[in-house]
Scaffold this active site. Structure first.
Site, PDB file in Angstrom:
ATOM      1  N   CYS A  50       0.820  -1.205   0.000  1.00  0.00           N
ATOM      2  CA  CYS A  50       0.000   0.000   0.000  1.00  0.00           C
ATOM      3  C   CYS A  50       0.859   1.262   0.000  1.00  0.00           C
ATOM      4  O   CYS A  50       0.372   2.343  -0.329  1.00  0.00           O
ATOM      5  CB  CYS A  50      -0.952   0.008   1.190  1.00  0.00           C
ATOM      6  SG  CYS A  50      -0.125  -0.097   2.790  1.00  0.00           S
ATOM      7  N   SER A 109       9.980   2.231   6.051  1.00  0.00           N
ATOM      8  CA  SER A 109       8.533   2.113   6.203  1.00  0.00           C
ATOM      9  C   SER A 109       7.917   3.409   6.699  1.00  0.00           C
ATOM     10  O   SER A 109       8.599   4.257   7.288  1.00  0.00           O
ATOM     11  CB  SER A 109       8.195   0.982   7.189  1.00  0.00           C
ATOM     12  OG  SER A 109       8.613  -0.260   6.690  1.00  0.00           O
TER      13      SER A 109
END
Length: 445
Positions: A50, A109
């Site tokens: 995503c 991340s």
């Protein structure tokens, strides 16, 4: 191996663009095959989450590789090439290895240190193996990246520096609506992210957990593992009126929860209560207009990106992981450079063995009366002399090959001994052994 990474992530592209570029349905497989079939590409792997879309490729030409992969990514994502290019990043060779190892450790991340990326990298390698687009180079690279990620989590507290995207999102919801414990929760979707959210909610102590999914059977299977209740997907709007928290991640191409549906659900709730909505989907499941509704607190990936930037991770653990990454990149590069010279060394020793055999046969022809014992001793002596002459230079060249620029030593050997290029290629083309699965800790699998 000349590794090229081309991609975009939450660090380089706005969430809206990532949403439009998201690969759905069979598009990841089609993009992977198209990339592997490109002229400059020998192997290819795709990491699609995503928050990032990255193509990893072994290329023989840098500029051609960048150009071809950029066009393919634009075609399969549906985003105009010119718009996409402005947000793409490119890493090559050691920098590409450094990037992948950093990704595996959670340093790249949205929430620093989250462990879910390890499972996503393992899935990316599995897809490339399944589609036969990954050869020896990418297999070794991704296997090592998984080991480095596991090492970072086992040797440091990097996973405490940040939380998984699900946990981070739920914490942002709790900032406004209060603790999750004791609340009623609805999870829309039954894929990997939705399953993770449902499990996280169950562990957090929700008083009721409800699952809704377009495929009813998948919802039932998930609910059975968590002692949850299932409602038909068509009844999601009704279920929202009876819940305190909604988490949605369906993988649908369009909006799943519209502003009108959520407004109607809020109207049926107790006056003054606040409905928390966490949208983890890419493309988004929840209409952005929900941000303007009274009685609703919506947290989506765009909100999480802003919150993550304002969150400081544990600097000591981050620095420790960065040192691990640096050390592992150096070791991987040295091993790759040393391995690259092995075919040349093998070909050299094969040529020497052939010369010895030829000369011994000639000796047999000239001295047929030679005593068998003397012949054997003579043959052994000749082989020992050749082995000793080759030992020091081949050991030394392997050592030197591990250093930057070490490939030049292999070229020098091939040139000095006039080695047959086909013999070297034959060694390189030896069958690839099956990759060894990497066992991850339960909380990272």
């Amino acid at each position: 191996m000349s590794l090229l990474v081309l991609g975009l992530s939450h660090r380089t592209a706005p969430v809206g663009l990532l949403e439009r570029a998201a690969l759905t349905g069979d598009s990841p497989r089609r993009l992977l095959h198209a990339a592997a079939a490109a002229a400059p590409v020998g192997e290819a792997a795709l990491v699609a989450t995503c928050n990032r879309i990255e193509l990893y490729a072994d290329v023989d030409k840098f500029h051609a590789g960048v150009a071809d992969l950029s066009v393919l990514l634009a075609e399969h994502s549906g985003v105009d090439l010119e718009e996409l290019t402005a947000h793409l990043y490119v890493h090559y060779e050691d920098r590409a290895v450094h990037h992948l190892f950093s990704v595996a450790c959670g340093l790249d991340s949205m929430v620093v240190g989250e462990g879910q990326i390890l499972g996503q990298l393992r899935d990316a390698l599995g897809l490339a193996q399944e589609q036969h687009t990954a050869g020896r180079g990418l297999n070794e690279l991704f296997q090592q990246a998984l080991r480095v990620g596991k090492r970072a989590h086992s040797e440091t507290d990097i996973d405490k520096a940040g939380q998984s995207l699900v946990t981070f999102g739920l914490e942002r919801i709790a900032d406004r609506t209060g603790p999750v414990e004791g609340k009623r929760a609805l999870v829309v979707g039954a894929g990997s992210m939705s399953s993770l959210a449902a499990a996280t909610l169950a562990r957090a102590g929700v008083v009721e957990l409800v699952i809704a999914n377009r495929t009813h059977e998948r919802a039932v299977r998930l609910a059975e593992t968590l002692d949850a209740r299932v409602v038909p997907f068509a009844d999601v709007a009704l279920a929202m009126a009876e819940t305190d928290l909604v988490v949605s991640c369906t993988g649908a191409a369009g909006v799943v929860l519209g502003a009108d549906e959520i407004a109607a659900a809020v109207a049926k709730r107790a006056p003054g209560s606040l409905l928390g909505v966490l949208d983890l989907a890419m493309p988004r499941d929840v209409d952005t207009a929900v941000h303007t509704l009274d009685g609703v607190h919506l947290v989506d990936l765009e909100t999480l990106a802003e919150a993550a930037q304002a969150t400081e991770a544990g600097a000591r653990d981050v620095d420790a992981v960065r040192r691990i990454v640096g050390t592992e990149v150096d070791a991987f590069g040295a091993a790759q450079r040393a391995a690259a010279i092995t075919p040349t060394v093998v070909a050299l020793r094969a040529m020497a063995s052939e010369v010895v055999s030829t000369e011994l046969e000639r000796l047999d022809g000239r001295l047929p009366e030679l005593d068998p014992r003397a012949r054997a001793e003579l043959a052994q002596t000749v082989r020992r002399v050749v082995d000793k002459l080759l030992h020091s230079p081949t050991v030394r060249v392997k050592q030197l090959a591990g250093e930057p620029g070490g490939a030049s030593y292999a070229e020098a050997l091939r040139e000095l001994f006039d080695l047959d290029p086909a013999a070297v290629r034959a060694v390189v083309g030896a069958p690839v052994s099956a990759p060894v699965p990497v066992q991850l800790r339960g909380d990272l699998a």
